[in-house]
Design a protein around this motif. Structure first.
Motif, PDB file in Angstrom:
ATOM      1  N   ASP A   1       0.829  -1.217   0.000  1.00 17.07           N
ATOM      2  CA  ASP A   1       0.000   0.000   0.000  1.00 17.07           C
ATOM      3  C   ASP A   1       0.860   1.264   0.000  1.00 17.07           C
ATOM      4  OD1 ASP A   1      -2.387  -1.290  -0.124  1.00 17.07           O
ATOM      5  OD2 ASP A   1      -2.896  -1.079   2.001  1.00 17.07           O
TER       6      ASP A   1
ATOM      7  N   HIS B   1       2.602   1.752  -3.500  1.00 16.98           N
ATOM      8  CA  HIS B   1       1.702   2.219  -4.557  1.00 16.98           C
ATOM      9  C   HIS B   1       0.915   3.473  -4.172  1.00 16.98           C
ATOM     10  CE1 HIS B   1       2.322  -2.034  -5.887  1.00 16.98           C
ATOM     11  NE2 HIS B   1       2.365  -1.429  -7.076  1.00 16.98           N
ATOM     12  N   ASP B   2       1.361   4.146  -3.125  1.00 16.49           N
ATOM     13  CA  ASP B   2       0.713   5.378  -2.663  1.00 16.49           C
ATOM     14  C   ASP B   2      -0.775   5.205  -2.381  1.00 16.49           C
ATOM     15  OD1 ASP B   2       2.724   7.186  -2.365  1.00 16.49           O
ATOM     16  OD2 ASP B   2       2.635   7.944  -4.421  1.00 16.49           O
ATOM     17  N   GLU B   3      -1.155   4.052  -1.852  1.00 15.66           N
ATOM     18  CA  GLU B   3      -2.556   3.790  -1.537  1.00 15.66           C
ATOM     19  C   GLU B   3      -2.843   3.847  -0.042  1.00 15.66           C
ATOM     20  OE1 GLU B   3      -5.353   3.296  -3.316  1.00 15.66           O
ATOM     21  OE2 GLU B   3      -4.152   3.917  -5.049  1.00 15.66           O
TER      22      GLU B   3
ATOM     23  N   ASN C   1      -4.767   7.011   1.379  1.00 14.69           N
ATOM     24  CA  ASN C   1      -6.150   7.003   0.883  1.00 14.69           C
ATOM     25  C   ASN C   1      -6.998   5.984   1.648  1.00 14.69           C
ATOM     26  OD1 ASN C   1      -5.560   8.925  -1.032  1.00 14.69           O
ATOM     27  ND2 ASN C   1      -5.102   7.436  -2.641  1.00 14.69           N
ATOM     28  N   ASN C   2      -6.427   4.809   1.881  1.00 16.17           N
ATOM     29  CA  ASN C   2      -7.150   3.773   2.625  1.00 16.17           C
ATOM     30  C   ASN C   2      -7.414   4.202   4.070  1.00 16.17           C
ATOM     31  OD1 ASN C   2      -7.203   2.077   0.420  1.00 16.17           O
ATOM     32  ND2 ASN C   2      -5.360   0.945   1.006  1.00 16.17           N
TER      33      ASN C   2
END
Length: 644
Positions: A14, A17-19, A22-23
């Protein structure tokens, strides 16, 4: 509640992937509410560092990772947790993450540092203390953590903080105890933190321990119960007698009934100054905790919370029982019946709304009844001392009815202050013209009441008496400004009476325990620092807001200090409802001095800036003294007659 949870490999993916942020944001908004931009930036920054720390194949890929774990019954959130096993032992590493770049050491306060937070230089807890206290809370209240023997290993990671060598304030010896319990890692020490994690997380658990912690039933641990019980036994001032014991047993019965029948129970306990309301409250806190109930001691005023917590701690480290003592605005977002019991001391001080601007929540009485299966309110309506004080028996009755709660009202009558003299309390009410009483000229007992013509003589007497056991203090009406410039300077004199060359500082703003601090006899307390507390002897400086004119005791709200917020909003009220406003202001000033003059167990000494008021008090006391002498003489004659 956990905002974000994953395995280590999912977390790394996460972040890569630069997620991740956001999560976190999505989950935060769904579980907690609106998020602020500062927290988003902090996560984005800190998680890059944690990515590097966890990028090690020796840290198991299926170890659990949790971000922002909200500790039940508190507003506190743990930044980062890693779960797994150390051999056969269940392990969770707790990491407190900080963006700090500098720190100042604070002497004389346990586990406190000063640093920049939100662009302001503020005092806050040491990061090691924070991490350690969070681990203690989880251990003390999470049944799964106790039963499944989940071992908690706290630490702190200040990834922006550059170590300053042997004299670094962050690692000063005054913080040694907490650093030993929760090591602190700084910029450039990612490897040391990684080694710390690897020591306790040798095998993965696929988030199993995180699940247990998040879903564990909340109950006080046996060790916490035993600790509280032993602390209470070591404090003779908390021993109950007479009607205290009667009400104590009734409160325990009602708390059990609330759980057994799933019906809310509300107990209101009335009683004047010195009737032992706080002693009873502390005993209930200990006993209900001992009986596996989740309960808290609640007051609006921080002073009694801090004093009682300190007294109970004695030889126990700070933080072990801090979660038991809460402010009255803590229940705005509490869910229905979240607590087994809430014990509300000084309930007359409760506000309608909470927050700095009194614009949060609905009503503190309603929120407390909503949040607890059993709530007990200790109240004395004659001790309401600010315009915001809204606690009343009538309002409690109304909200109890709203929730379908069973309401019980009991009264404490036994007097444990003022040398056990109910007469003194009635006399004060009559003297201050709060209400007419039957014994207007009879104090009773051997209470030491004196009126001083010189404030320096009063101070000298209080300081001498204080040498015995540090239980004598000076307090004053709020007629002198508490200037910000002097709030941490004992040599800055707020209270000045030029006629007598008298100078004194208000209690310093950097202490939470003025009432028991060793040197605070040299500082004057106000209503906000002494209400709910007691001393052996109290010296009261009465300012120009209380005077004697034309045969009456009169009040003058215009003589209150500008820094006093007790009457905030009065001017607007005067424009809208002048009669009601002036009546309220009059009650508040009289109640304030009634409260100040009933803090002493053995004696009350008074100095008045108004000479006519001083003369009136002397005259009233002389009448009382004469009456008591005659009473004594008559009783002696009666005894002699009986002999013959």
């Amino acid at each position: 509640m956990i905002v974000y949870e994953a395995t280590k490999s999912e977390f790394l993916n996460d972040v890569f992937h630069d997620e991740l942020v956001n999560n976190i944001c999505r989950n935060y908004n769904a579980k907690i509410g609106r998020i602020n931009e500062r927290e988003v930036r902090a996560w984005d920054n800190s998680m890059q560092y944690m990515y590097r720390v966890l990028s090690d194949h020796e840290i198991p890929a299926d170890a659990g990772v949790a971000i922002e774990f909200k500790i039940p019954y508190t507003s506190k959130r743990v930044d980062f947790l890693i779960s797994g096993k150390q051999g056969e032992k269940n392990s969770v590493v707790i990491i407190e993450l900080k963006q700090w770049k500098s720190v100042e050491k604070i002497s004389g306060k346990e586990a406190i540092v000063k640093t920049v937070i939100n662009r302001n230089l503020v005092e806050t807890t040491h990061p090691s203390y924070q991490a350690w206290s969070y681990a203690s809370l989880i251990k003390d209240y999470n049944e799964n953590a106790q039963n499944d023997e989940i071992h908690l290993y706290p630490c702190a990671y200040l990834h922006n903080y550059i170590y300053q060598g042997d004299y670094d304030p962050l690692t000063d010896k005054v913080y040694r105890y907490y650093i030993e319990q929760a090591p602190v890692f700084l910029k450039g020490q990612a490897k040391q933190l990684r080694d710390f994690i690897k020591k306790y997380i040798q095998y993965g658990d696929n988030k199993e321990n995180l699940y247990k912690i998040e879903n564990g039933r909340i109950r006080p641990s046996k060790s916490l119960q035993d600790s509280l019980n032993s602390m209470l036994k070591g404090n003779p001032e908390f021993v109950m007698i007479d009607d205290q014991k009667v009400i104590f047993e009734q409160a325990i019965y009602l708390a059990k009934e609330a759980l057994r029948t799933n019906t809310k129970q509300v107990l209101v306990v009335t009683g004047g100054p010195g009737t032992g309301k706080s002693v009873l409250a502390i005993n209930l806190l200990v006993e209900l905790t001992k009986q596996h109930m989740v309960c808290q001691y609640v007051t609006k005023n921080a002073a009694p919370r801090n004093i009682y917590a300190t007294k109970l701690k004695r030889d126990f480290r700070k933080g072990v029982i801090d979660n038991l003592f809460k402010g009255s605005g803590s229940y705005i977002d509490a869910s229905l019946d979240e607590f087994d019991a809430l014990i509300v001391d000084e309930a007359h001080r409760l506000n309608e709304k909470s927050g700095m601007f009194s614009n949060l929540g609905e009503n503190q009485m309603k929120e407390i009844i909503h949040a607890s299966k059993f709530s007990i309110f200790f109240i004395d309506e004659r001790q309401r001392v600010t315009l915001k004080d809204a606690g009343s028996i009538g309002e409690i009755k109304k909200f109890a009815s709203e929730f379908g709660a069973n309401l019980t009202i009991m009264n404490l009558e036994s007097q444990f202050r003022c040398n056990g003299s109910d007469g003194y309390l009635a006399w004060i009410d009559d003297v201050l013209q709060i209400r007419e009483t039957a014994n207007a000229d009879f104090i009773g007992g051997q209470y030491d009441f004196r009126v001083f013509d010189n404030p320096n003589k009063l101070r000298e007497e209080i300081e001498n008496l204080n040498k015995v056991n540090n239980k004598s203090r000076i307090v004053a009406g709020y007629c002198w400004n508490w200037d910000k410039v002097g709030q941490t300077n004992p040599d800055y004199f707020d209270i000045v009476i030029p006629e007598f060359d008298f100078k004194m500082s208000w209690n310093l703003g950097n202490t939470a325990t003025w009432a028991i601090d060793e040197n605070s006899v040299r500082e004057a307390g106000c209503i906000h620092t002494c209400q709910g507390l007691e001393f052996d002897y109290v010296g009261v400086i009465i300012g120009d807001d209380l005077r004697y004119e034309k045969g009456s005791v009169v009040t003058d709200y215009t003589k209150r200090a500008k820094t006093d917020t007790s009457l905030k909003g009065l001017k607007k009220m005067i424009r809208e409802e002048p009669e009601k406003a002036l009546k309220l202001a009059d009650e508040i000033i009289r109640n304030t001095y009634r409260t100040l003059m009933t803090r002493g167990q053995k004696g009350c000494f008074v100095f008045c800036t108004d000479k006519k008021l001083a003369a009136y008090l002397k005259e009233r006391y002389q009448k009382s003294n004469k009456y008591e002498t005659n009473e004594f003489f008559m009783s002696m004659v009666a005894e002699e007659k009986e002999k013959y």
